[in-house]
Design a protein around this motif. Structure first.
Motif, PDB file in Angstrom:
ATOM      1  N   GLU A 180       0.908  -1.285   0.168  1.00  0.00           N
ATOM      2  CA  GLU A 180       0.119   0.021  -0.097  1.00  0.00           C
ATOM      3  C   GLU A 180       1.010   1.256   0.103  1.00  0.00           C
ATOM      4  OE1 GLU A 180      -2.173   1.071   3.427  1.00  0.00           O
ATOM      5  OE2 GLU A 180      -1.075  -0.115   4.787  1.00  0.00           O
ATOM      6  N   LYS A 228     -13.289   4.064  -9.118  1.00  0.00           N
ATOM      7  CA  LYS A 228     -12.040   4.107  -8.169  1.00  0.00           C
ATOM      8  C   LYS A 228     -11.068   3.467  -8.887  1.00  0.00           C
ATOM      9  CE  LYS A 228     -10.795   5.404  -4.035  1.00  0.00           C
ATOM     10  NZ  LYS A 228     -10.567   6.915  -3.805  1.00  0.00           N
ATOM     11  N   ASP A 284      -4.467   2.827  -0.162  1.00  0.00           N
ATOM     12  CA  ASP A 284      -4.807   2.599   1.109  1.00  0.00           C
ATOM     13  C   ASP A 284      -5.431   1.473   1.430  1.00  0.00           C
ATOM     14  OD1 ASP A 284      -5.345   2.965   4.023  1.00  0.00           O
ATOM     15  OD2 ASP A 284      -5.996   5.005   3.812  1.00  0.00           O
ATOM     16  N   GLU A 288      -6.555   0.103   4.117  1.00  0.00           N
ATOM     17  CA  GLU A 288      -7.761   0.543   4.966  1.00  0.00           C
ATOM     18  C   GLU A 288      -8.922   0.901   4.500  1.00  0.00           C
ATOM     19  OE1 GLU A 288      -4.451  -0.617   7.094  1.00  0.00           O
ATOM     20  OE2 GLU A 288      -4.693   1.461   6.078  1.00  0.00           O
ATOM     21  N   GLU A 289      -8.843   1.581   3.148  1.00  0.00           N
ATOM     22  CA  GLU A 289      -9.709   1.863   2.230  1.00  0.00           C
ATOM     23  C   GLU A 289     -10.399   0.713   1.283  1.00  0.00           C
ATOM     24  OE1 GLU A 289      -9.096   5.643   0.149  1.00  0.00           O
ATOM     25  OE2 GLU A 289      -9.137   6.667   2.020  1.00  0.00           O
ATOM     26  N   ALA A 290      -9.319   0.086   0.580  1.00  0.00           N
ATOM     27  CA  ALA A 290      -9.532  -0.901  -0.404  1.00  0.00           C
ATOM     28  C   ALA A 290      -8.420  -2.019  -0.460  1.00  0.00           C
ATOM     29  CB  ALA A 290      -9.815  -0.269  -1.815  1.00  0.00           C
ATOM     30  N   ARG A 339      -5.980   0.139  13.203  1.00  0.00           N
ATOM     31  CA  ARG A 339      -6.732   0.149  11.662  1.00  0.00           C
ATOM     32  C   ARG A 339      -5.676  -0.950  10.844  1.00  0.00           C
ATOM     33  NH1 ARG A 339      -7.352   4.997   8.578  1.00  0.00           N
ATOM     34  NH2 ARG A 339      -9.223   3.790   7.441  1.00  0.00           N
TER      35      ARG A 339
END
Length: 274
Positions: free
Chosen positions: A111, A145, A166, A168-170, A232
């Motif tokens: 990431e 996205k 990220d 934590e987003e995807a 996270r």
């Protein structure tokens, strides 16, 4: 791609001429044996005229040209012959779509990979020739996205990261990549991108409730504060251990539900809920 044809396709050949007269000038024609072509004789006011007739479909990818010999024979004595060589070049038809080496690709990307990093370089092949074999690359229908995060070079097929990831987003992206040849035929493949977690998030501590001040006669076991501790990140990066610092007479002991912080001198507990 092979140029196909039926038995009705034909090509006129030059009519042979014989300077003799009478039976000595009568001509017959012969063609070297070839399963793809036959010879047809067409009568005309000027005499018999040979025509080269296509007998079966051609495939340029198997054979791109044919070398034939046409022989003209007169009826004289002695017999005289003349020959001509015929070269048939098979032109390309766009009957082969592009082909990827795989239908599905899987790659992993940290990431913290910087924008501009190459994710994967794809390559498709096309059995046709010329402009029909020229391949350009692009994305098919995908979520916005994914189109924001990735770009594909239309000429080289290189997929690159164009925006920071990220975890934590995807955690995954599914890319639909298409290869289009010069004749408009299209092939598709899927690229599954797995985003790998890095330890880029510190633990977060939230005070859910607290009791302050604490009377000195507070009974042992009274909860004076509830805290929520969260990280996270995932896996080992998301595992949190709690420590107390300073001179307060506190200690942390194990609990079945959460770490328990005990105030030794006043005997009150502080619970940390993960």
């Amino acid at each position: 791609a092979g140029q196909s044809g039926s038995g009705t396709a034909s090509s006129s050949s030059e009519m042979a001429r014989d300077a003799d007269v009478g039976s000595n000038s009568l001509l017959t024609y012969e063609l070297t044996s070839n399963p793809s072509f036959a010879l047809a004789i067409k009568d005309s006011p000027d005499g018999s005229k040979p025509e080269l007739v296509l007998e079966r479909a051609l495939d340029r990818e198997k054979q791109s040209s044919f070398e034939l010999v046409l022989t003209a024979v007169d009826a004289g004595d002695p017999v005289r012959t003349g020959t001509v060589q015929i070269r048939v070049n098979v032109t390309d038809a766009n009957d082969n779509p592009p082909v990827f080496a795989q239908d599905r690709y899987r790659v992993s990307l940290r990431e913290d990979a910087p924008p501009g990093s190459e994710v994967l370089k794809l390559s498709a092949s096309d059995a046709d020739a010329g402009t029909n074999a020229r391949i350009t690359y692009g994305f098919g229908i995908m979520p916005f996205k994914a189109l924001e995060k990735f770009a594909v070079d239309s000429e080289t097929g290189s997929i690159k990261l164009q925006e920071a990831l990220d975890f934590e987003e995807a955690r995954t992206f599914s890319l639909d990549v298409e290869a289009k040849d010069g004749g408009g035929l299209v092939a598709h493949c899927k690229v599954e991108v797995e985003v790998l977690d890095v330890n880029d998030n510190p633990p977060e501590i939230t005070i859910l409730s607290h009791w302050n001040p604490v009377p000195e006669d507070t009974p042992v076991g009274t909860v004076v504060a509830l805290l929520k501790v969260r990280d996270r990140d995932s896996g080992e990066n998301g595992q949190v251990s709690c420590e107390l610092s300073g001179e307060a007479p506190l200690s942390i002991v194990a609990s079945s539900s959460a770490p328990v912080v005990i105030l030794r001198s006043l005997c009150w507990w502080l619970y940390f809920f993960l």
